[in-house]
Design an enzyme around this catalytic site. Sequence first.
Site, PDB file in Angstrom:
ATOM      1  N   ASN A  17      92.242  53.916  64.403  1.00 37.36           N
ATOM      2  CA  ASN A  17      92.739  55.262  64.675  1.00 37.36           C
ATOM      3  C   ASN A  17      93.548  55.377  65.961  1.00 37.36           C
ATOM      4  O   ASN A  17      93.461  56.375  66.676  1.00 37.36           O
ATOM      5  CB  ASN A  17      91.579  56.268  64.729  1.00 37.36           C
ATOM      6  N   LYS A  53      87.868  48.329  55.637  1.00 35.34           N
ATOM      7  CA  LYS A  53      89.141  47.892  56.192  1.00 35.34           C
ATOM      8  C   LYS A  53      88.929  47.025  57.429  1.00 35.34           C
ATOM      9  O   LYS A  53      89.567  45.975  57.605  1.00 35.34           O
ATOM     10  CB  LYS A  53      90.006  49.101  56.528  1.00 35.34           C
ATOM     11  N   HIS A  62      99.712  51.939  56.917  1.00 36.33           N
ATOM     12  CA  HIS A  62     101.023  51.489  56.443  1.00 36.33           C
ATOM     13  C   HIS A  62     100.931  50.945  55.016  1.00 36.33           C
ATOM     14  O   HIS A  62     101.754  51.272  54.160  1.00 36.33           O
ATOM     15  CB  HIS A  62     101.585  50.413  57.370  1.00 36.33           C
TER      16      HIS A  62
END
Length: 367
Positions: free
Chosen positions: A164, A255, A275
Amino acid sequence: MPTPRATPRLRRSARHVKAEAVMKIEGADDEQRPISKPVKRSSSSGAADSFVPKKVKLEPLSPARQLSGTSTGNRVKVKGEISGKADALRDRKLKSFSAFSKTSPFPDFLRPTADECKMAHKILARVHGQRDRPEAVIAPTTSAGCGNSPSVLDALVRTILSQNTSNKNSTRAKLSMDKEYGGSDKWEDIANGGLARLEKSIQSGGLAATKSKVIINILSQTMNKYGVFSLDHLFEASDEDAMKEMISFQGVGPKTASCVLLFCLQRPSFAVDTHVHRITGLLGWRPATAGREDTQAHLDAVVPDEEKYPLHVLFVTHGRQCDECKAGGRRVGNCELRKAFEGGRFTGVQKEDFKVEDADAVKKEEE
C-alpha cells in the site's frame, strides 16, 4: 502560546486511513476489496463464499491499551476475543487458498491461453526489454525491494514494507529501519526494541502502526516456533506448504506470500499487485468483477509456469510506464499490448515492425 504541531501520525490522510482498514481486513495484504458488502466467489467452484465484514473499526486499540484499566476477568476475555479473531482470519485465509491452490475460482473462464501469455510476453519484451530471472538472489542495499532477498524472513519483511505504498516510500522506511537498528536483518534488536520504536523507524513508509505490529508478530511467532529468527526452512518446503505457512501469519496475504515465493524462493508463482490486476482486466484475462485475490488464484492456475516471472515483472514495469495502461491512463491507440488485445479480445496481431522504445533509453530511465 503557539499551538503545537500535530504529529505525523495524527495528520494521516483519509486515503491512508482507508488503506489501513483494508489491510486489517485482508490480513495486511494490499487487496482493495470493497469493505461495505460481501465479496462472493464463483458459484460454479463449489467452494464456500468468502466475505468481508460490513462494519469495520478503523482504529482499534492495541491489545495492551485494550487490556489497561480492566479487571482480570475482562483482560482474559478481551485477550481471548483477540486471539479468536486472529485464528478465524488465519483459518479463512488457509481455507480460501486450499480451495483454489491448484484450480481457478473461475473454471469456465478460459483466458488467458498459453498463446496469449506468450504473445503478451513477446510484445512487452520488445518494448521494455527482456526480463530473465537472475541466477542468484541478492538483497538490494539502496531499496526495499519486494521479496528480493536470499533470506525468507528478510524477503517477507521487505514485502510487508512495500504494501500500500510506493517504491520510494517503502525504500525510505527500510533504510530508516536499518539505520535505527544499526544494519539490515537485526531481528533480535527489532523484536526486543518494542513496537513503538519500530513504528517510529518505518513511519516514512506509510501505515507504520499496522506494519510494525505485523512485523513484530511475525518475529515473535517465528522465534517461539523455531527458536531462531529464520524462515529459511521454506526453501525445502513445497510451493503449497510455503504459501500456507506464510499466509498463516497475521498480516500476510496471498499477494505478499506470492512475491516471496516468486523472488526469494524462485518458484513459479503469479503475484497480482495493482498494476497486474489493472492490466489483466484491460486485456480481458479475468472476469471484470474479479478482485485481486481471486485474480491471483485464477492466473496462477492458467498462466504457464515459464511465463510467470517475466510476465509479472513486465506487467509491473508496463503499468508504471505506459501512458495508456498506468492508473488514470487514457486509451489513444498507441499501446501495442492493447492493440493485440483490442476490447479485451485477442486479435492475434503479431507485428514485427511496431514502434519500440530504445532499450538503452528505457534502461537509463529506470535507473
